[in-house]
Design a protein around this motif. Structure first.
Motif, PDB file in Angstrom:
ATOM      1  N   LEU A  48       0.851  -1.192   0.000  1.00 14.40           N
ATOM      2  CA  LEU A  48       0.000   0.000   0.000  1.00 14.40           C
ATOM      3  C   LEU A  48       0.888   1.244   0.000  1.00 14.40           C
ATOM      4  N   GLY A  49       0.580   2.182  -0.869  1.00 15.15           N
ATOM      5  CA  GLY A  49       1.338   3.434  -0.915  1.00 15.15           C
ATOM      6  C   GLY A  49       2.661   3.345  -1.657  1.00 15.15           C
ATOM      7  N   ALA A  50       2.914   2.224  -2.323  1.00 16.86           N
ATOM      8  CA  ALA A  50       4.191   2.072  -3.033  1.00 16.86           C
ATOM      9  C   ALA A  50       4.251   2.948  -4.280  1.00 16.86           C
ATOM     10  N   GLY A  51       3.090   3.285  -4.834  1.00 15.66           N
ATOM     11  CA  GLY A  51       3.083   4.149  -6.019  1.00 15.66           C
ATOM     12  C   GLY A  51       2.493   3.487  -7.259  1.00 15.66           C
ATOM     13  N   LYS A  52       1.770   2.395  -7.072  1.00 16.77           N
ATOM     14  CA  LYS A  52       1.188   1.670  -8.225  1.00 16.77           C
ATOM     15  C   LYS A  52       0.233   2.586  -8.998  1.00 16.77           C
ATOM     16  N   THR A  53      -0.642   3.261  -8.254  1.00 14.70           N
ATOM     17  CA  THR A  53      -1.625   4.122  -8.912  1.00 14.70           C
ATOM     18  C   THR A  53      -0.933   5.309  -9.593  1.00 14.70           C
ATOM     19  N   GLN A  54       0.099   5.820  -8.933  1.00 15.09           N
ATOM     20  CA  GLN A  54       0.863   6.936  -9.517  1.00 15.09           C
ATOM     21  C   GLN A  54       1.471   6.517 -10.859  1.00 15.09           C
ATOM     22  N   LEU A  55       2.019   5.310 -10.892  1.00 13.55           N
ATOM     23  CA  LEU A  55       2.628   4.813 -12.132  1.00 13.55           C
ATOM     24  C   LEU A  55       1.549   4.592 -13.196  1.00 13.55           C
ATOM     25  N   ILE A  56       0.406   4.052 -12.773  1.00 15.70           N
ATOM     26  CA  ILE A  56      -0.691   3.800 -13.717  1.00 15.70           C
ATOM     27  C   ILE A  56      -1.207   5.122 -14.289  1.00 15.70           C
TER      28      ILE A  56
END
Ligand SMILES: Nc1ncnc2c1ncn2[C@@H]1O[C@H](COP(=O)(O)OP(=O)(O)OP(=O)(O)O)[C@@H](O)[C@H]1O
Length: 173
Positions: A48-56
């Motif tokens: 959680l909070g690793a940045g998956k959504t940011q990368l997407i």
């Protein structure tokens, strides 16, 4: 901060970056998104909070989509469509965090989604690893510090090895 490949990749095909900011993570995603085609599958892992959504978000921008990108934690799948003028493929953003095993997977229609002419981006793929195609690009994001993340790109199959070779060429010349 410029993008630098780290020497720690596990195989010669893997690429490792350190991102120093959310904007840099998004930029890496955008560069990748510009190279994606209909039918491509990207699996994104990391806590959680690793940045998956940011990368997407970056990947979606690279595919020509400018609208909001949010993690579909409760709805499981978001569909983003770029302006028709861009003639770009539909993007399916899937979050399996709350999925309860392979049985529930059949109820969300992921099989159908994987067969459509879209780009499929799946967060928390480990929830159903056995049910997903073996050819894909795996991305693992790890927390390094409050503003730093490691981004590891691991191709599985020839299509994705070619994709990363092009990505590397486009990034580093
Ligand atoms: N270098 C970085 N790259 C990406 N995000 C960063 C970075 N540094 C700090 N952040 C912050 O970390 C958070 C990442 O959130 P994000 O929603 O992208 O994570 P996630 O992996 O999708 O989490 P979840 O599984 O909860 O949806 C954001 O608040 C972002 O601002």
């Amino acid at each position: 901060m410029t993008d630098q490949i780290l020497p720690a990749a596990q195989t010669p095909h893997d690429l490792d970056f350190i991102s120093h900011s959310p904007a840099q993570t998004e930029r890496i995603g955008a560069r990748l998104g510009r190279l994606l085609c209909a039918g491509d599958l990207i699996l994104l892992s990391g806590p959680l909070g690793a940045g998956k959504t940011q990368l997407i978000k970056g990947i979606a921008r690279g595919l020509g989509y400018d609208g909001p990108v949010t993690s579909p934690t409760f709805v499981l799948i978001n569909e983003y469509r770029a302006d028709a003028a861009h003639h770009r493929v539909p993007i399916y953003h899937v979050d399996l965090y709350r999925l309860d095993g392979v049985r529930e997977l059949s109820t969300i229609g992921l099989d159908e989604l994987l067969m459509t002419e879209g780009v499929c981006l799946i967060e928390w793929p480990e929830r159903v690893a056995m049910a997903l195609p073996s050819e894909h690009l795996q991305i693992v994001l790890s927390y390094v510090s409050e503003t730093k993340r490691q981004v590891r790109l691991m191709p599985r199959g020839q299509r994705y090895r070619d994709l990363l070779a092009t990505f590397k060429e486009a990034t580093f010349g």
